[in-house]
Design a protein around this motif. Structure first.
Motif, short mmCIF file in Angstrom:
data_model
loop_
_atom_site.label_atom_id
_atom_site.label_comp_id
_atom_site.label_asym_id
_atom_site.label_seq_id
_atom_site.Cartn_x
_atom_site.Cartn_y
_atom_site.Cartn_z
N HIS A 211 0.85 -1.19 0.00
CA HIS A 211 0.00 0.00 0.00
C HIS A 211 0.88 1.24 0.00
CE1 HIS A 211 -4.09 1.56 0.42
NE2 HIS A 211 -3.55 2.57 1.11
N ARG A 212 0.50 2.23 -0.80
CA ARG A 212 1.31 3.43 -0.99
C ARG A 212 0.62 4.63 -0.36
NH1 ARG A 212 1.53 2.84 -7.40
NH2 ARG A 212 -0.68 2.53 -6.88
N PHE A 213 1.18 5.10 0.76
CA PHE A 213 0.68 6.30 1.42
C PHE A 213 1.47 7.51 0.92
CE2 PHE A 213 -0.21 2.84 4.40
CZ PHE A 213 -1.53 3.10 4.75
N ILE A 214 0.81 8.69 0.95
CA ILE A 214 1.48 9.91 0.50
C ILE A 214 1.07 11.08 1.38
CG2 ILE A 214 -0.33 10.43 -1.22
CD1 ILE A 214 1.89 11.62 -3.01
N TYR A 215 2.03 11.95 1.67
CA TYR A 215 1.78 13.20 2.38
C TYR A 215 2.29 14.33 1.50
CZ TYR A 215 2.60 17.27 5.30
OH TYR A 215 2.61 18.55 5.78
N VAL A 216 1.52 15.42 1.40
CA VAL A 216 1.92 16.59 0.63
C VAL A 216 1.69 17.82 1.49
CG1 VAL A 216 1.59 17.93 -1.49
CG2 VAL A 216 1.22 15.44 -1.52
N GLY A 217 2.74 18.58 1.76
CA GLY A 217 2.58 19.79 2.57
C GLY A 217 3.89 20.21 3.20
N GLN A 218 3.84 21.27 3.97
CA GLN A 218 5.03 21.79 4.63
C GLN A 218 5.47 20.87 5.76
OE1 GLN A 218 3.00 25.77 5.14
NE2 GLN A 218 5.07 26.51 4.80
N LEU A 219 6.74 20.94 6.06
CA LEU A 219 7.31 20.16 7.17
C LEU A 219 7.51 21.11 8.34
CD1 LEU A 219 9.90 18.02 5.14
CD2 LEU A 219 7.46 17.60 5.56
N ILE A 220 6.39 21.43 8.99
CA ILE A 220 6.35 22.37 10.09
C ILE A 220 5.53 21.74 11.22
CG2 ILE A 220 6.65 24.43 8.68
CD1 ILE A 220 3.65 24.82 8.69
N GLU A 281 1.94 12.41 -9.34
CA GLU A 281 2.29 11.87 -8.03
C GLU A 281 1.13 11.06 -7.46
OE1 GLU A 281 5.09 11.86 -6.44
OE2 GLU A 281 6.26 13.24 -7.69
N PHE A 282 -0.08 11.57 -7.58
CA PHE A 282 -1.23 10.84 -7.07
C PHE A 282 -1.49 9.56 -7.85
CE2 PHE A 282 -2.90 15.11 -5.43
CZ PHE A 282 -2.46 14.85 -4.15
N ALA A 283 -1.07 9.52 -9.09
CA ALA A 283 -1.24 8.30 -9.90
C ALA A 283 -0.44 7.14 -9.32
CB ALA A 283 -0.82 8.55 -11.34
N ARG A 284 0.61 7.47 -8.55
CA ARG A 284 1.49 6.44 -7.99
C ARG A 284 1.25 6.25 -6.49
NH1 ARG A 284 4.92 9.32 -11.58
NH2 ARG A 284 5.70 10.64 -9.88
N ALA A 285 0.06 6.64 -6.02
CA ALA A 285 -0.26 6.52 -4.59
C ALA A 285 -1.65 5.90 -4.43
CB ALA A 285 -0.20 7.88 -3.91
N ASP A 286 -1.93 5.43 -3.21
CA ASP A 286 -3.23 4.83 -2.91
C ASP A 286 -4.01 5.64 -1.88
OD1 ASP A 286 -2.62 2.54 -4.55
OD2 ASP A 286 -1.34 1.81 -2.93
N THR A 287 -3.32 6.15 -0.87
CA THR A 287 -4.00 6.88 0.22
C THR A 287 -3.20 8.12 0.60
OG1 THR A 287 -4.98 4.85 1.11
CG2 THR A 287 -4.85 6.74 2.59
#
Length: 380
Positions: A211-220, A281-287
């Motif tokens: 399963h491929r998880f993804i996070y997109v955003g600032q590292l704060i 990027e979303f094409a290569r992710a699941d959640t």
């Protein structure tokens, strides 16, 4: 209350479109479709408080060239401003009278914020010139600072004097109502992105049972990426992977945490991806996981759902009341509760969502909310 109709007349009695000045900090790429649709019905001018040269050197902003608009089909100008930075905040003062002169020729003004002195300058000028004033407010009760005291009083005073307020969902509407604004002056829309662009993405299958998880955003700190790493280490299967896209002050610490948790080999990092490349990027992710302890909305949730992904999102994100009943959405009570939601998302995953409900909410629909706030149908 100042009334504006779609059709105005000039001093010679000739008909023309209503003139609208929209002032905001930045030209976010997800706002451009809203502006384009609105510009079909009104004579729209957009004024930006953040000049592009400052945007280009603003470290940690996670914004690329797609935040600097080209030919939009309507005027987008940069106001001359002075700026003060404080943490994540940017506060602007109008330092040139040209923006106020453009206000003088408009029928209505949309104010994209209230915190900066520039918005107060425009509000006072608009009232003196008898222009219709529309505010855009995105914060929720969970993300709204200063519930009491002088700043809360100033905020209430500002919004009490607007002719209308547009909000992107019920959570923000609740916050505006709590300021004492009459519900009749609140126009509730659905915060939208260019969903069709994400829906066109072709899914790229991953390794079997991974399963491929993804996070997109600032590292704060408020993004709680450390909590996500901990939850992934606790809840994910050994073959699962996590991709983190973003940059910020905590990047080094977060990489060290991944190593200490023993998951460094399953976590990939990308400091920046332009919004135009996010569909791939979303094409290569699941959640998608949005673990924030505080989030005004979280438009990345819209984008991921439009691409057919599942989403794990924490309760304090402003998007939650608007998407909680959609297919593929898993709500965590907070960053510390991410683990069970990751497990449920993984266990229930059965491939891409075929008909994402988020696609019903378009930028064009959101533009209609602004139009209805700006335009009064009587007197045309």
């Amino acid at each position: 209350m100042r009334m504006v109709s779609r059709v105005q007349t000039d001093v010679r009695g000739r008909k023309r479109k209503a003139r609208v000045l929209w002032v905001t900090n930045l030209a976010a790429p997800y706002r451009l479709p809203v502006w384009r649709r609105l510009a079909e019905e009104v004579d729209l001018q957009v004024e930006l408080l953040e000049p592009r040269e400052r945007l280009a050197v603003d470290e940690g902003a996670n914004r690329g060239s797609d935040w600097v608009p080209g030919d939009a089909g309507f005027p987008i100008r940069e106001a001359r401003t002075a700026r003060i930075k404080r943490g994540e905040g940017r506060y602007y003062f109008l330092s040139d009278p040209r923006t106020l002169r453009r206000l003088a020729t408009a029928d209505a003004v949309v104010l994209g914020g209230w915190e900066s002195p520039a918005y107060w300058q425009l509000l006072f000028a608009a009232k003196a010139l008898r222009k219709r004033t529309i505010g855009f407010y995105e914060s929720t009760l969970a993300t709204q600072g200063f519930a009491t005291g002088p700043i809360a009083w100033a905020r209430r005073w500002f919004f009490a004097r607007l002719d209308g307020v547009v909000v992107p969902g019920p959570a923000a509407a609740q916050a505006v109502e709590a300021m004492g604004v009459d519900a009749a002056r609140i126009h509730v829309g659905f915060n939208a992105v260019d969903s069709a662009r994400f829906a066109q993405v072709r899914h790229a299958p991953g390794r079997e049972n991974a399963h491929r998880f993804i996070y997109v955003g600032q590292l704060i700190p408020r993004k709680e990426v450390g909590s996500l790493l901990q939850a992934f280490a606790d809840a994910a299967e050994p073959q699962d992977v996590l991709r983190i896209i973003g940059r910020g002050a905590l990047e080094s610490d977060l990489r060290s945490l991944a190593s200490r948790l023993g998951i460094a080999g399953r976590v990939s990092w990308q400091s920046f991806v332009p919004n135009s490349d996010m569909p791939a990027e979303f094409a290569r992710a699941d959640t998608l996981v949005l673990p924030s302890s505080e989030e005004v909305w979280g438009l990345v949730v819209n984008e991921a759902l439009a691409a057919g992904l599942q989403v794990v999102v924490t309760q304090n994100c402003g998007v939650v009341p608007s998407v909680r009943d959609m297919e593929g959405v898993f709500i965590a009570s907070g960053p510390a509760d991410l683990g069970p939601s990751l497990r449920r998302a993984r266990a229930q995953y059965s491939g891409r969502i075929a008909e994402p409900e988020i696609l019903e909410h378009t930028p064009e629909e959101f533009a209609e909310t602004f139009r209805d706030a700006i335009i009064q149908t009587g007197g045309e």
